[in-house]
Motif scaffolding. Sequence first.
Motif, PDB file in Angstrom:
ATOM      1  N   CYS A 119      24.084  31.270  34.188  1.00  0.00           N
ATOM      2  CA  CYS A 119      25.071  32.243  33.720  1.00  0.00           C
ATOM      3  C   CYS A 119      26.424  31.880  34.327  1.00  0.00           C
ATOM      4  O   CYS A 119      26.520  31.553  35.517  1.00  0.00           O
ATOM      5  CB  CYS A 119      24.685  33.654  34.156  1.00  0.00           C
ATOM      6  N   ARG A 120      27.452  31.954  33.514  1.00  0.00           N
ATOM      7  CA  ARG A 120      28.780  31.582  34.007  1.00  0.00           C
ATOM      8  C   ARG A 120      29.193  32.451  35.195  1.00  0.00           C
ATOM      9  O   ARG A 120      29.790  31.949  36.162  1.00  0.00           O
ATOM     10  CB  ARG A 120      29.802  31.735  32.871  1.00  0.00           C
ATOM     11  N   VAL A 121      28.843  33.741  35.156  1.00  0.00           N
ATOM     12  CA  VAL A 121      29.256  34.627  36.250  1.00  0.00           C
ATOM     13  C   VAL A 121      28.567  34.259  37.561  1.00  0.00           C
ATOM     14  O   VAL A 121      29.046  34.621  38.640  1.00  0.00           O
ATOM     15  CB  VAL A 121      28.972  36.096  35.886  1.00  0.00           C
ATOM     16  N   SER A 122      27.441  33.532  37.490  1.00  0.00           N
ATOM     17  CA  SER A 122      26.729  33.160  38.722  1.00  0.00           C
ATOM     18  C   SER A 122      27.502  32.128  39.530  1.00  0.00           C
ATOM     19  O   SER A 122      27.266  31.978  40.738  1.00  0.00           O
ATOM     20  CB  SER A 122      25.344  32.606  38.376  1.00  0.00           C
ATOM     21  N   LEU A 123      28.422  31.426  38.865  1.00  0.00           N
ATOM     22  CA  LEU A 123      29.194  30.390  39.556  1.00  0.00           C
ATOM     23  C   LEU A 123      30.448  30.955  40.208  1.00  0.00           C
ATOM     24  O   LEU A 123      31.153  30.232  40.911  1.00  0.00           O
ATOM     25  CB  LEU A 123      29.580  29.289  38.561  1.00  0.00           C
ATOM     26  N   ASP A 124      30.719  32.229  39.974  1.00  0.00           N
ATOM     27  CA  ASP A 124      31.904  32.860  40.547  1.00  0.00           C
ATOM     28  C   ASP A 124      31.476  33.701  41.749  1.00  0.00           C
ATOM     29  O   ASP A 124      30.770  34.706  41.590  1.00  0.00           O
ATOM     30  CB  ASP A 124      32.588  33.740  39.504  1.00  0.00           C
ATOM     31  N   GLN A 184      27.370  41.066  41.655  1.00  0.00           N
ATOM     32  CA  GLN A 184      27.336  42.101  40.628  1.00  0.00           C
ATOM     33  C   GLN A 184      26.309  41.778  39.544  1.00  0.00           C
ATOM     34  O   GLN A 184      25.734  42.681  38.949  1.00  0.00           O
ATOM     35  CB  GLN A 184      28.722  42.280  40.001  1.00  0.00           C
ATOM     36  N   TYR A 185      26.081  40.496  39.314  1.00  0.00           N
ATOM     37  CA  TYR A 185      25.128  40.063  38.284  1.00  0.00           C
ATOM     38  C   TYR A 185      23.977  39.298  38.928  1.00  0.00           C
ATOM     39  O   TYR A 185      23.505  38.295  38.400  1.00  0.00           O
ATOM     40  CB  TYR A 185      25.852  39.213  37.238  1.00  0.00           C
ATOM     41  N   ALA A 242      33.256  43.598  34.617  1.00  0.00           N
ATOM     42  CA  ALA A 242      34.146  42.646  35.306  1.00  0.00           C
ATOM     43  C   ALA A 242      33.651  41.218  35.123  1.00  0.00           C
ATOM     44  O   ALA A 242      32.478  40.910  35.321  1.00  0.00           O
ATOM     45  CB  ALA A 242      34.228  42.986  36.792  1.00  0.00           C
ATOM     46  N   GLY A 243      34.582  40.347  34.732  1.00  0.00           N
ATOM     47  CA  GLY A 243      34.282  38.927  34.632  1.00  0.00           C
ATOM     48  C   GLY A 243      33.589  38.510  33.358  1.00  0.00           C
ATOM     49  O   GLY A 243      33.373  37.307  33.144  1.00  0.00           O
ATOM     50  N   LEU A 244      33.228  39.434  32.500  1.00  0.00           N
ATOM     51  CA  LEU A 244      32.517  39.095  31.275  1.00  0.00           C
ATOM     52  C   LEU A 244      33.500  38.853  30.135  1.00  0.00           C
ATOM     53  O   LEU A 244      34.554  39.486  30.055  1.00  0.00           O
ATOM     54  CB  LEU A 244      31.557  40.219  30.889  1.00  0.00           C
ATOM     55  N   ARG A 245      33.114  37.946  29.250  1.00  0.00           N
ATOM     56  CA  ARG A 245      33.944  37.635  28.089  1.00  0.00           C
ATOM     57  C   ARG A 245      33.289  38.184  26.822  1.00  0.00           C
ATOM     58  O   ARG A 245      32.079  38.172  26.684  1.00  0.00           O
ATOM     59  CB  ARG A 245      34.117  36.120  27.957  1.00  0.00           C
ATOM     60  N   GLY A 246      34.142  38.649  25.920  1.00  0.00           N
ATOM     61  CA  GLY A 246      33.671  38.988  24.586  1.00  0.00           C
ATOM     62  C   GLY A 246      32.997  40.327  24.437  1.00  0.00           C
ATOM     63  O   GLY A 246      32.349  40.582  23.416  1.00  0.00           O
ATOM     64  N   VAL A 247      33.121  41.226  25.402  1.00  0.00           N
ATOM     65  CA  VAL A 247      32.483  42.544  25.295  1.00  0.00           C
ATOM     66  C   VAL A 247      33.262  43.391  24.279  1.00  0.00           C
ATOM     67  O   VAL A 247      34.467  43.581  24.435  1.00  0.00           O
ATOM     68  CB  VAL A 247      32.435  43.249  26.659  1.00  0.00           C
TER      69      VAL A 247
END
Length: 999
Positions: free
Chosen positions: A502-507, A513-514, A601-606
């Motif tokens: 998941c892209r958010v896992s790299l941040d 949070q995820y 937060a940090g998600l795209r396209g919601v």
Amino acid sequence: MFKHRILASSLALGVSAIAMTGPSWAQEDAATPPQQAAPQDDAQPGSADIVITGSRIVRDGYTAPTPVTVATADELAKTTPSSIPDALNKLPQFGNSLSPGKSANNFASIPIHGNVLNLRSLGTPSNNPKGPLRTLILFDGIRVPPTTYVGTVDTNVLPQLLMQRVDVVTGGASAGYGSDAVAGVVNFVLDKNFTGIKGVAQAGISSRGDAGNQRIGLAGGWDFGGGRGHILLSGEFANNDGLLRSQRAGGNDGYAFVGSKVGCANPNPLTDPTACNPGGSLNPYTIGRNVLISALAPNGRIVGASSTANPYIGQVINNDGTTRPFNPGTAVGTPGFQIGGDGYGIPADNAAIAPFKTYQTFGRVSYDLTPDINAYVQGVWSRTDMRYTTQQNALVPPSLGVRVYKDNPYLSDALNNSLATADDFLLIGQTQAGQPKPVADERTDFWMATAGLQGSFSDFKWAVSYTHGESKHKMDNSGLYDTRKLYAAVDAVSDGNGNVVCRVSLDPTLASQYSGCRPMDVMHGNPAASTPDGYAYATGTSSYRARLKQDSVEASLSGSLFELPAGPVDFAIGAEYRKVSLDLTSNADPATLTDRDAYFAGLRGVPAGALYYWLNNVGAAHGSVNVKEAFAELAVPILKDTPFFEELSLNGAARITDYSTSGTVKTWKVGATWKPVQDLLLRGTISRDIRAPNLFELYAGAQSGIGIVNDAVIRDGSGNPVYGSGQNVNVNSVTAGNPGLKPEIGRTLTFGGVITPRFLPGFSLSIDYYRIKVTNIIETLTAQQILTNCYNAGGSGAVECGLIDRDTPTTFPSLVHIVPANIAFLKTAGLDFDASYRTTLGNGALGIRLYANYLDKFDAQQYTGAPIAHYAGVSVVGSNPAGLPRWRGNLAVDYSNGPFGVTLSEQYIGKMRLDIPGGTKQIQFVDSHVKPVWYTDLSVRFTIPHGKGNFELFGNVNNLFDKDPPLIPGTIPGVNLPTNIAVYDFIGRAFTAGVRFKF
């Protein structure tokens, strides 16, 4: 408890139609010769005490003017052994009630299951999904608290084995019994003096080997304390295996009403703007088979992209990640629908009848403290468990599509190369790719306890009681897309080491949070198969818990004031205090999603309207109301035993009620009875009645919904669109309560007569006219009606336009707000017929009973200024269908001879026409005729004496000739079975066999 003393020997049907102020059903055993029921007007020593609903006044020989239908529990069980409410729903006084087979089960946001009775269809039509709310349910004269937080009463919670009979008051009765009695009262009367042991064990199944059901119960009654005390106990269990839509004809065929004119051209768009709409004059509805929704393909479809020039927009995604052109199938006259091809529908493996189990217990202890004072305490407990699948997880733009960005590892090279920058994306929609369906688990616990004293002194009777009722409802809808986790899982990238994450896992600022995020693939068909860990992460459980409590105290006094030449002047007075509270909590309350930036937060396209879950976002509700009431009733005999006036009586009642939420309201009733000759009784009433808003209507938090709407386009003089998108797809909606609601007001007129001719012993006939008007009705507009009303206003200037959220005037709505208000009215009128005849035939007894209703009028206006909709004779087409035939009837013929008995009953549902009332013009169908339907039921029984009791073996065949329901689909394929589920039987021929015993 209020009662008339009525001669035991006058309980025969022919006489009870007069003595009970209305028709009754089988008040004596079928084997009783009719000559034993000679008419007698005055109660004699040894006569039985019978509690008859309809009047608070107790007076020997008094006949109330309000029609009352009385059905004994034994007779109801003969025709319909499944349950007493199921049997009541075959009577024409009831229409469009809710029951396990008469409600859709695609969603779990509203608990509308069980048997919810609907007198006069006055809970219909309604866009309020909570079910019928204008019929007051009593248990032995005591108001039954709501069994669900939306205000409905599931009558399955009451102890059926210990019921003596059911009294149905088919007219306004708020002055006598309080709020909710606009349509009337259904009083389940307990057999308080039952002594002995009785029980039942039975099982049923359809002729197709499905829809299995079982029921077992045991009850007992015993005296103690030398006869001064009495104990009642009962326990019952019922199980229903349920039924899927796919298990019935048409369930798998994708039927839907669609426009019949493809490419309809409207020559008069200004004078007749709806002519080419589906169902319009130039595009009448016709039945289509294998109708699909064009917006998506089951495995996935690219429905948009960051660049409108992307060549893959509209392509279908194959299981191997490649794409192909979308197959539009055969065009129909409804935008967004097609026959065959690559579209999608609602799967048929959802429940037509949701499986359920019901456990029910009851206990009562009464004791004569003195010869004139009796004390009692009684309690009911019930539990209902349900488990069923809800609508499948779906990615449905614009409400819940997902963006797959460039360099997502699941993109094919061709698709990835079509995206220029890291912020470019493809918008993906997907449904029915094979992923497991969400599952709803519901449990409703209900209990009700009453303690009271009742007694008499001189010529007066008094009673005081306290009742506490409580319902607890919990729902867990598991396997739903969790919106936040979904968008985190779909945005997959490579971590540089060959792993997809998941892209958010790299941040580092987002990883916690995820936590536990696993990537999910929507580019290769079923994501639960291609990326099971990602699918598991992206789904969760939406839950809510509701607790409703009701406490009430009631006191009453009745008796005779003084004597007139025609008899005593009787009265009843009383007071009641009631407090009701609601506490509903949820883990998916839309109102708590106040900081969307932080939550996503940090998600795209919601999407802008995204909530916690794909479905079932239930708002919290908290509130209470207290009610203070006082009532009085007076009965005055005017004349008696004079020429043309065998009896002339007047009756009046009044009630004043103070609600802590909406203030003071008054109700009243005036009635009269006149017997010009002994064989004829004439009667009439007028009344003012109310239904106060319940707590859910007042205080409900935002509840999310979704449904397909047609967003029509408004064009300027040059043909350019200026408002509306022209799309026919799902829209998100949010419905909330309104604390400013006021009581609904009903006005009822009834008059009629009862004939019991002396020249034909055993025969009686009653005919009653009724007219009911309800104003200030609490109603909500549907999302479609809100869009339509704004369209009719030109896109602005109407209140409804302010309820629609759009990014631009020509984009599809992101959200539609729905709020209940006192905006509607309805009027209904008709005739009730009731005829009965009992006689000897050979060595046995024959009983014939006919109930019939003619519906003259059923008109409704949804809000001031809206067109008046005419429902009489209409089968309403839609996702929540209703049916109001002009004629309905039920004929039962019973014959008993010694130990053998047989009952043949015939139910008639008259012809109707198809319509969707409420628009400015009548909806057109290529063929709008619905033929009449007859259902035949057969019951047989054989009694085996045993000691001081007996065993009764019985068998029942419902829908003996396996009559198929008419083909009446909705306008959205797959929402229900393709028939009017509110009216017709779709199970088909079904068998029940069992044993009853009594000792």
